[in-house]
Write a protein that holds these residues in place. Sequence first.
Motif, short mmCIF file in Angstrom:
data_model
loop_
_atom_site.label_atom_id
_atom_site.label_comp_id
_atom_site.label_asym_id
_atom_site.label_seq_id
_atom_site.Cartn_x
_atom_site.Cartn_y
_atom_site.Cartn_z
N GLU A 282 27.50 -0.04 56.80
CA GLU A 282 26.70 -1.16 57.29
C GLU A 282 26.29 -2.11 56.17
O GLU A 282 25.92 -3.27 56.43
CB GLU A 282 25.45 -0.64 58.01
N TRP A 283 26.36 -1.67 54.93
CA TRP A 283 25.87 -2.51 53.84
C TRP A 283 26.72 -3.76 53.62
O TRP A 283 26.20 -4.80 53.23
CB TRP A 283 25.82 -1.70 52.53
N LEU A 284 28.01 -3.69 53.86
CA LEU A 284 28.86 -4.86 53.61
C LEU A 284 28.43 -6.02 54.50
O LEU A 284 28.26 -7.16 54.03
CB LEU A 284 30.34 -4.51 53.84
N ALA A 285 28.24 -5.74 55.78
CA ALA A 285 27.81 -6.80 56.71
C ALA A 285 26.44 -7.34 56.30
O ALA A 285 26.19 -8.56 56.32
CB ALA A 285 27.78 -6.27 58.14
N GLN A 286 25.53 -6.44 55.94
CA GLN A 286 24.19 -6.88 55.54
C GLN A 286 24.25 -7.79 54.32
O GLN A 286 23.58 -8.84 54.26
CB GLN A 286 23.32 -5.66 55.22
N LEU A 287 25.03 -7.39 53.33
CA LEU A 287 25.11 -8.18 52.09
C LEU A 287 25.75 -9.55 52.35
O LEU A 287 25.31 -10.57 51.79
CB LEU A 287 25.92 -7.41 51.04
N LEU A 288 26.78 -9.58 53.20
CA LEU A 288 27.44 -10.86 53.51
C LEU A 288 26.55 -11.75 54.35
O LEU A 288 26.39 -12.96 54.07
CB LEU A 288 28.76 -10.59 54.23
N ASP A 289 25.94 -11.18 55.40
CA ASP A 289 25.12 -11.99 56.32
C ASP A 289 23.87 -12.54 55.65
O ASP A 289 23.42 -13.65 55.95
CB ASP A 289 24.72 -11.15 57.54
N SER A 290 23.29 -11.76 54.73
CA SER A 290 22.05 -12.19 54.06
C SER A 290 22.29 -13.24 52.99
O SER A 290 21.35 -13.90 52.55
CB SER A 290 21.37 -10.98 53.42
N LEU B 284 14.33 4.70 46.71
CA LEU B 284 14.71 4.12 45.42
C LEU B 284 16.22 4.18 45.19
O LEU B 284 16.84 3.21 44.75
CB LEU B 284 14.01 4.88 44.28
N ARG B 285 16.81 5.31 45.49
CA ARG B 285 18.23 5.49 45.23
C ARG B 285 19.08 4.62 46.14
O ARG B 285 20.08 4.03 45.70
CB ARG B 285 18.60 6.97 45.35
N GLN B 286 18.72 4.53 47.39
CA GLN B 286 19.50 3.70 48.30
C GLN B 286 19.35 2.22 47.94
O GLN B 286 20.32 1.45 48.02
CB GLN B 286 19.10 3.98 49.74
N PHE B 287 18.15 1.83 47.53
CA PHE B 287 17.93 0.46 47.06
C PHE B 287 18.81 0.19 45.85
O PHE B 287 19.48 -0.85 45.75
CB PHE B 287 16.46 0.27 46.72
N ARG B 288 18.84 1.13 44.94
CA ARG B 288 19.63 0.97 43.72
C ARG B 288 21.12 0.85 44.04
O ARG B 288 21.80 -0.04 43.53
CB ARG B 288 19.39 2.17 42.81
N GLN B 289 21.64 1.72 44.89
CA GLN B 289 23.08 1.69 45.18
C GLN B 289 23.47 0.38 45.87
O GLN B 289 24.53 -0.20 45.57
CB GLN B 289 23.49 2.89 46.05
N ARG B 290 22.63 -0.08 46.79
CA ARG B 290 22.92 -1.34 47.49
C ARG B 290 22.93 -2.50 46.49
O ARG B 290 23.82 -3.36 46.52
CB ARG B 290 21.90 -1.58 48.59
N GLU B 291 21.92 -2.52 45.61
CA GLU B 291 21.85 -3.61 44.64
C GLU B 291 22.99 -3.54 43.62
O GLU B 291 23.48 -4.57 43.16
CB GLU B 291 20.49 -3.59 43.92
N MET B 292 23.42 -2.33 43.28
CA MET B 292 24.52 -2.21 42.33
C MET B 292 25.80 -2.82 42.90
O MET B 292 26.61 -3.39 42.16
CB MET B 292 24.74 -0.74 41.96
N ILE B 293 26.02 -2.69 44.21
CA ILE B 293 27.18 -3.35 44.83
C ILE B 293 27.10 -4.85 44.55
O ILE B 293 28.10 -5.50 44.18
CB ILE B 293 27.21 -3.09 46.34
N ARG B 294 25.90 -5.40 44.72
CA ARG B 294 25.70 -6.84 44.51
C ARG B 294 25.95 -7.22 43.05
O ARG B 294 26.62 -8.22 42.76
CB ARG B 294 24.27 -7.21 44.92
N PHE B 295 25.43 -6.41 42.12
CA PHE B 295 25.62 -6.73 40.70
C PHE B 295 27.10 -6.70 40.32
O PHE B 295 27.60 -7.58 39.62
CB PHE B 295 24.85 -5.72 39.82
N VAL B 296 27.79 -5.65 40.77
CA VAL B 296 29.21 -5.51 40.41
C VAL B 296 30.02 -6.65 41.04
O VAL B 296 30.88 -7.26 40.39
CB VAL B 296 29.74 -4.13 40.86
N TRP B 297 29.76 -6.92 42.31
CA TRP B 297 30.47 -8.00 43.02
C TRP B 297 30.31 -9.32 42.29
O TRP B 297 31.28 -10.03 42.02
CB TRP B 297 29.90 -8.08 44.45
N ARG B 298 29.08 -9.66 41.96
CA ARG B 298 28.81 -10.95 41.33
C ARG B 298 29.39 -11.01 39.91
O ARG B 298 29.89 -12.04 39.47
CB ARG B 298 27.30 -11.21 41.31
#
Length: 970
Positions: free
Chosen positions: A62-70, A103-117
């Motif tokens: 579900e994170w991919l859709a959330q990251l794209l939509d947001s 904390l861990r789920q927040f971190r993993q989601r944000e790491m996707i964003r950091f790596v992508w960018r």
Amino acid sequence: MNLMTSVLDRVPEHLNAVLERNLARIAPALEAVTLSEQQQWHLAQTLLGSDFVAAQLEAHPEWLAQLLDSGDLDRAYDASTCEERLQALLQPVEDEKALQRVLRQFRQREMIRFVWRDLNRLTDMRGTTQELSWFADACIDQTLEWLYQDACRRWGTPHSRPDASGQRHPQRMVVLGMGKLGAHELNLSSDIDLIFCFPANGETDGERKNLDNQDFFIRLGQKLVQALDNQTIDGFVFRVDMRLRPFGTAGPLACSFAAMESYYQDQGREWERYAMIKARVVAGDKAAGDELIQLLRPFVYRKYIDFSAFESLRDMKAMINREVRRKGLTHNVKLGAGGIREVEFIAQAFQLIRGGRDSDLQQRELLNILPLLPDKVGMPEAAVNELVDAYTLLRNLEHGIQAIADKQTQELPQDEEGRARLAFTQGFAGWDELMSTLEAQRSNVSRHFADVIAPSEEADEQDDDVRAEWLALWHGLMEDEDACGFLTEQGYEDAVAALKALQALKAQRTVQMLQQVATERLEAVLPQLLSAAGEYANASVTLERVLVLVQAVLRRSAYFVLLSENPGALQQLVRLCSASAWFAEQLSRQPVLLDELIDPRTLYAPPDKEVLRAELRQQLLRIPEDDIEQLMETLRYFKHAHMLKVAASDITGVLPLMKVSDYLTWLAEAVLEAVLDIAWRNLTEKHGAPQRAAGVPCDPDFIILGYGKVGGIELSYGSDLDLVFLHDAAANLETDGGKPIANTVFFNRLGQRIIHILNTFTPSGMLYEVDMRLRPSGNSGLLVSSLKAFEDYQRSEAWTWEHQALVRARVVAGSPELADRFTALRESILGQPRDEAKLRQEVREMREKMRQHLGSKPSDDEEQRVFHLKQDRGGIVDIEFLVQYLVLRHAPEKPDLLRWTDNIRILDSVEAAGLLPSEDAELLREAYKAYRAAGHRLTLQNLSGVLGDEEMTEHRRGVAEIWQRIMEHG
């Protein structure tokens, strides 16, 4: 999903398999989204560069859709955005388990964003590091706030002691971020270096029980580390490293501002100045933290222009270079030549030198400092531009390497697929282009680093004709007669033996099979070695010893370069090998120690005890706490290197005998303290701490006793360690961890772990051989005893010889409080009244038994008669037994006899107490020192402790006469 053809066309064919593999992993996530062509390309770039992202989207489709939509993938966050987002997520959290999960789920989601960018260059390198650092700040600060409120509910709020007006002020923790975090330069898979502190001592206002502020903040700090660092099913938030705090792992986890100021003022080292450049308050009471930073600023930035910084940074770089060579880190973009660390050192050298005079240089961010250097120190602008370009490339590569698997590594990939992926994500046509660019940039960095920091070392030119003749001899182009004549001219007293040694080396298969570069390196250094050896009276023996080392490093020809480019080191090598067979043997076993010969200032100036401890702590700080194997290797290198320095000073007469033993003993103590710390940490992580009383953990309530030579501060080269382990925990309690074990089991395992670290053979050999036979009941007794059991044994069961041994016993590592209690117990036991006749008889009988079993055997052949320095009549043990007898006999009325554990100072006390005439005491002292000096000399020549029967006759006769007078006739 099927990527559009135009996107596929942009992916190199040899990477299609990687892309298809990761696309298959995230198929469920793709079903919920519709991607534009640009988003498809960004996704392809990301999946080609990061298996970590694929794994996270596989686990959380579900994170991919959330990251794209947001739109989060397309925009940067500032510091407040990170804080607010995490704060909202933590609002409903009610327990620590939920805290860790969020904390861990927040971190993993944000790491996707950091790596992508980062991989899609939607932000530049500096933007990535800045945002990662803000993210880390938010995680630390918000987690600390949640834990602080929870801790206050449980234990009360910490307050300062009353001030002059009687007011007590609430206290909050201050968290300092060090290293890359402090400088807003965090990378994609950084650990975070933290220091915990608090403004002032005091206690909490708990309803049931008050805690000291330090105890409160240590507990709070432990929980913060666990919340961030623990590996759970959801991963981790940040790897946390606390080893930069005062006293490293041996220091408290949190300390007051006053303690911080005192430490850095009195004990702060140069490397800690370097580390403190980047210190920043990242969480907690930021106003108080800023006051602390100002308090510590004079330690970091001296008011005068401080050119000593060049030397300290040069030493640090040399230490890193040795580590790079030992670990084979030449492909490391951080530590390798021309890497990130060299760029940092260039900037920080000028910060340390001139920062006290110029506040503009008191900034943490490297890319803020470099542009200032043309104006501030006259560095050419072109050089600065090259450094900035190189640093940017190196940091981008570091991110690309770490994005693949979220691992903290800076090693360039060695496999074809890994290289192809890194080259593609970094915008290069292929690996060759990447390496060509990288090598050019690293070359620039190395050149500028050498200009700024590296010492200039110009080798003396050797006479070309002599050099040519040495090589002609080596290649067999001279007749043997001519070769011997040339060797004689060059100073060789046994030219035939020297020639045979050279010919034997040349004939070895290893030499014949050397690659061309190794052959060239050998032939570059061999004439220098041969000429240097010829300068000594024992030139042929010296050559044989040097050639053993040459043989040992044939397959590691970089050492030939080290000697060739450092003629001073080569001269030291030959000089010391000429004087000592032991020295040559140690270098042959551990050629890596050749590095220690480069700087004669440190080679002939062994550090004192405190510097030894600090240097060892600094070296161990750079190794992960759970990497026991590497910790053991580092301990061994440290020990061997410093023993080599002591030997060099001993051989050349820089250090007298007593100082040699002092340094060797201090070295053993520093190692034992570190080993105890490693073993304690390793066991407590698994089982928790043993308890002194219910709810009161040991800290550590364990001591290591040194007996014999280490107890008497009389260690020699190759001495083993006579040790006894004692603890003071309740026998009926257990440890307080998740896998509790009985206290007695814990301490027994602790003793086993210490012995394992000390005497296990590794590629670098053994640290120390350990002898535990002096513990209560010897080999049949427990490995670790309680202080009470030790006392009971000593009072009711110990033999007289065991009390003799106790005369030379002292604490060499462990709890200061327990050490004081042991010292008092030792004095009580040794101070017991004894029957004089019985004591003399028992000491005499034990001495005679040892002489019969261990001394030299009688011989009718005068040429076969020898004198055993230690065991024969009139030797070392006679003096030791005399001293021990006098202490046991007279300690009840002369307690000053118990102050020291070394024989020389005990003899001084015996003389001062009037128990021996001054001439007898002086004779025993001089004989004892002469025997030990002879023992040192024999060891350095790899000989046993036996002299000819005609040697030391005057000392032997004098000692035997005193023995006869005191022990035979009374």
